[in-house]
Design an enzyme around this catalytic site. Structure first.
Site, mmCIF file in Angstrom:
data_model
loop_
_atom_site.group_PDB
_atom_site.id
_atom_site.type_symbol
_atom_site.label_atom_id
_atom_site.label_comp_id
_atom_site.label_asym_id
_atom_site.label_seq_id
_atom_site.Cartn_x
_atom_site.Cartn_y
_atom_site.Cartn_z
ATOM 1 N N HIS A 19 0.848 -1.200 0.000
ATOM 2 C CA HIS A 19 0.000 0.000 0.000
ATOM 3 C C HIS A 19 0.880 1.244 0.000
ATOM 4 C CE1 HIS A 19 -4.120 1.708 1.080
ATOM 5 N NE2 HIS A 19 -3.324 2.769 1.037
ATOM 6 N N HIS A 21 1.130 4.997 -2.339
ATOM 7 C CA HIS A 21 0.569 5.842 -3.398
ATOM 8 C C HIS A 21 1.682 6.587 -4.128
ATOM 9 C CE1 HIS A 21 -3.774 5.537 -2.341
ATOM 10 N NE2 HIS A 21 -3.291 5.275 -1.137
ATOM 11 N N ASP A 23 1.542 9.230 -6.024
ATOM 12 C CA ASP A 23 1.468 10.681 -5.880
ATOM 13 C C ASP A 23 1.646 11.132 -4.433
ATOM 14 O OD1 ASP A 23 -0.940 9.513 -5.213
ATOM 15 O OD2 ASP A 23 -2.195 11.070 -6.095
ATOM 16 N N HIS A 208 -9.971 0.563 -0.482
ATOM 17 C CA HIS A 208 -9.796 1.401 0.700
ATOM 18 C C HIS A 208 -11.091 1.329 1.513
ATOM 19 C CE1 HIS A 208 -6.279 3.193 -1.226
ATOM 20 N NE2 HIS A 208 -6.055 3.921 -0.143
ATOM 21 N N GLU A 211 -10.935 3.044 7.033
ATOM 22 C CA GLU A 211 -9.868 3.970 7.426
ATOM 23 C C GLU A 211 -10.489 5.116 8.214
ATOM 24 O OE1 GLU A 211 -6.369 6.762 5.417
ATOM 25 O OE2 GLU A 211 -7.932 5.911 4.144
#
Length: 362
Positions: A19, A21, A23, A208, A211
């Protein structure tokens, strides 16, 4: 003799990352350089240290919505093939430098078309950056395998299109699909068509869930969408009770999550920064690990959270007293849960991860 669990020594251990990202992992210097190169004028600072501080401060906001706001700046400088290639290349370089031997890095192609690129061209550029990064890392003596997850934004309406993109590139480095973004008000069931398309093509996906939002998000992701993994999933702790004598009781949702061995892509530092948990010491990671959920350690966003896999592992060691065998188990959990073929997973576990942890354990 057992090697001490210091940051320097942990950095030498092999790691598997599920996991992360794209960006959310840029170097601050790269953000500045790309902004100057492509005329992006909205950065909040023109100094590398000040910019790094801005991202770090925003991450510690205690809110997922606030945590996500600075992504406008990283995405803003990732609107050309050259920029995407550079960011992807440097991502591999940075992960390899931390002895990550396998990574699945995700990004949302739909966020990178403002400059006129098509979705396919966006994915092409990122995959080329990953491939070139792997070659450069190998030349430097650090072997790493990086695969891609394409992400759809849960507040948008392009998830089926992005799922189709995942299938088009499935033999070129894209190993799965994801949805991300603010959870509240955007349940995973809004994207059932995309998940059904992935299942119909025998493809894998993570969601996702759990969270910033609670058990309903996890329930939908598992029961209705059929998620292979959960991105974060930390709120599953709301379905677990611990008696005064320490006895742990799982609710029905927690039990099915554990019994089906659905992996949790846990991101401890990020969860603290977004307010999902109060501190690393209070993070349910250890409870979930002791209760034999399939837990994995992840970075989420290395720039925003000012972190690395080694730092995440060290924080868990300091909070819960883990040893090398625990870190090895979490790494093997991640490798088992990856979306690459079984024989490739097994080779990394048996030929790389287990032998190197055995040396560290003494």
């Amino acid at each position: 003799m057992t090697t001490p669990l210091t940051l320097e020594n942990i950095s030498q251990a092999p790691k598997a990352l599920l996991h992360d990202h794209l960006d959310g992992g840029l170097r601050p210097s790269t953000v500045l350089e790309l902004a100057g190169q492509y005329g992006y004028d909205d950065l909040p600072a023109d100094d590398v240290d000040e910019l790094a501080t801005f991202f770090r401060t925003a991450a510690h906001s205690g809110s997922l919505v606030r945590y996500l706001e600075p992504f406008a700046h990283t995405v803003g400088v990732m609107q050309t093939a050259e920029a995407l290639h550079r960011v992807a290349f440097e991502c591999v370089e940075d992960l390899a430098g931390d002895n990550v031997v396998y990574a699945e890095v995700r990004f949302a192609p739909e966020l990178h078309i403002e400059g006129g690129m098509g979705l396919d061209a966006v994915v092409d550029a990122v995959l080329a950056g990953f491939a070139d990064g792997e070659k450069a890392a190998a030349s430097a003596g650090r072997t790493i395998t990086v695969r891609c997850l394409v992400t759809a934004m849960r507040h948008a309406a392009r998830s089926r299109e992005i799922a189709e993109l995942a299938i088009r590139f499935r033999d070129r480095g894209v190993v799965g699909f994801d949805i991300a973004g603010a959870e509240a008000g955007y349940p995973p069931t809004r994207h059932l068509d995309a998940f059904e398309y992935m299942r119909g093509n025998n493809a894998r996906f993570t969601i996702h869930a759990g969270e910033a939002f609670g058990l309903p998000s996890i329930h939908e992701a598992i029961a209705f969408c059929g998620a292979d993994r959960l991105g974060h999933g930390v709120r599953i702790v709301d379905d677990i009770t611990v008696a005064p004598d320490g006895q742990v009781k799982l609710g029905r949702l927690a039990a099915i999550l554990r019994d089906k061995r659905i992996p949790l892509e846990l991101c401890p530092s990020s969860n603290v920064q977004t307010g999902a948990v109060a501190s690393i010491a209070e993070h349910p990671f250890d409870l979930l690990a002791r209760t034999r959920f399939r837990v994995t350690v992840n970075t989420d966003n290395r720039l925003m959270s000012d972190t690395s896999m080694s730092q995440e592992m060290l924080r868990l060691v300091e909070a819960f007293g883990y040893g090398w065998s625990d870190l090895a188990r979490f790494t093997i959990n991640a490798m088992k849960s990856s979306f690459i073929p079984f024989d490739e997973r097994l080779a990394l576990i048996d030929d790389v991860i287990k032998p190197r942890y055995a040396v560290l354990a003494g």
